[in-house]
Design a protein around this motif. Structure first.
Motif, PDB file in Angstrom:
ATOM      1  N   ILE A   1      -5.273 -38.557 -29.904  1.00 27.30           N
ATOM      2  CA  ILE A   1      -6.227 -39.072 -30.883  1.00 27.30           C
ATOM      3  C   ILE A   1      -7.604 -38.557 -30.495  1.00 27.30           C
ATOM      4  O   ILE A   1      -8.057 -38.782 -29.366  1.00 27.30           O
TER       5      ILE A   1
ATOM      6  N   ILE B   1      -3.253 -34.200 -38.147  1.00 24.18           N
ATOM      7  CA  ILE B   1      -3.583 -35.136 -39.217  1.00 24.18           C
ATOM      8  C   ILE B   1      -5.073 -35.416 -39.123  1.00 24.18           C
ATOM      9  O   ILE B   1      -5.544 -35.916 -38.101  1.00 24.18           O
TER      10      ILE B   1
ATOM     11  N   VAL C   1       3.027 -39.484 -39.492  1.00 27.50           N
ATOM     12  CA  VAL C   1       3.341 -39.011 -38.135  1.00 27.50           C
ATOM     13  C   VAL C   1       4.832 -38.800 -37.973  1.00 27.50           C
ATOM     14  O   VAL C   1       5.270 -37.751 -37.494  1.00 27.50           O
TER      15      VAL C   1
ATOM     16  N   VAL D   1      -4.176 -36.522 -34.075  1.00 24.78           N
ATOM     17  CA  VAL D   1      -4.901 -37.266 -35.111  1.00 24.78           C
ATOM     18  C   VAL D   1      -6.378 -37.002 -34.853  1.00 24.78           C
ATOM     19  O   VAL D   1      -6.901 -37.328 -33.792  1.00 24.78           O
TER      20      VAL D   1
ATOM     21  N   CYS E   1      -8.095 -37.662 -40.053  1.00 21.80           N
ATOM     22  CA  CYS E   1      -8.439 -39.002 -40.527  1.00 21.80           C
ATOM     23  C   CYS E   1      -9.955 -39.056 -40.595  1.00 21.80           C
ATOM     24  O   CYS E   1     -10.620 -38.935 -39.565  1.00 21.80           O
TER      25      CYS E   1
ATOM     26  N   ILE F   1      -6.243 -46.869 -34.458  1.00 25.90           N
ATOM     27  CA  ILE F   1      -5.254 -45.787 -34.543  1.00 25.90           C
ATOM     28  C   ILE F   1      -4.329 -45.812 -33.331  1.00 25.90           C
ATOM     29  O   ILE F   1      -3.110 -45.688 -33.460  1.00 25.90           O
TER      30      ILE F   1
ATOM     31  N   LEU G   1      -0.226 -43.829 -42.076  1.00 24.33           N
ATOM     32  CA  LEU G   1      -0.390 -43.045 -40.851  1.00 24.33           C
ATOM     33  C   LEU G   1       0.937 -42.925 -40.107  1.00 24.33           C
ATOM     34  O   LEU G   1       1.346 -41.823 -39.734  1.00 24.33           O
TER      35      LEU G   1
ATOM     36  N   ALA H   1       1.001 -38.543 -28.993  1.00 26.65           N
ATOM     37  CA  ALA H   1      -0.083 -38.257 -29.925  1.00 26.65           C
ATOM     38  C   ALA H   1      -1.389 -38.136 -29.153  1.00 26.65           C
ATOM     39  O   ALA H   1      -1.641 -38.904 -28.221  1.00 26.65           O
TER      40      ALA H   1
END
Length: 121
Positions: free
Chosen positions: A6, A79, A115, A50, A81, A17, A111, A4
């Motif tokens: 972020i 995603i 994911v 994210v 956020c 996160i 979350l 991921a």
């Protein structure tokens, strides 16, 4: 489980996160601005991104639109956020190509489930 990226400028949110996704088994990399995120994507592609909306430089909406317009990154689930939590914000996020929109403060279970669902599909 996967990787991921972020993209979050708030240290507190980034830590929450990041730790949440690491506990779920993901490898995590961090970018604190849209420009840094795009640089990292030139090096390697994550399984999910994210993304915060309010960032220094490019906004999360601009980044999402850019990613979804490029063949190389268009299939990476995004995603968003954000503390921007009106129906219009969610609508606009979807219009930019976001695969999911999770309001802050994030529900960690939501979350992780989001994911997992996006990485599977």
């Amino acid at each position: 489980m996967g990787t991921a990226l972020i993209v979050e400028d708030s240290l507190t949110e980034r830590e929450i996160i990041s730790q949440c996704l690491q506990r779920a088994g993901l490898s995590v990399s961090i970018a604190v601005s849209g420009e840094e995120a795009l640089e990292k994507l030139n090096i390697s592609l994550p399984d999910v991104i994210v993304l915060d909306v309010v960032l220094p430089g490019l906004s999360g909406f601009e980044i999402c639109r850019t990613l979804k317009a490029e063949d190389r990154t268009s299939n990476i689930p995004v995603i968003i956020c954000s503390t921007k939590n009106t129906d219009m914000d969610k609508f606009w996020g979807k219009r930019q190509g976001a695969d999911a929109y999770i309001p802050k403060p994030i529900d960690q279970e939501t979350l992780v489930n989001t994911v997992k669902q996006l990485i599977k599909s």
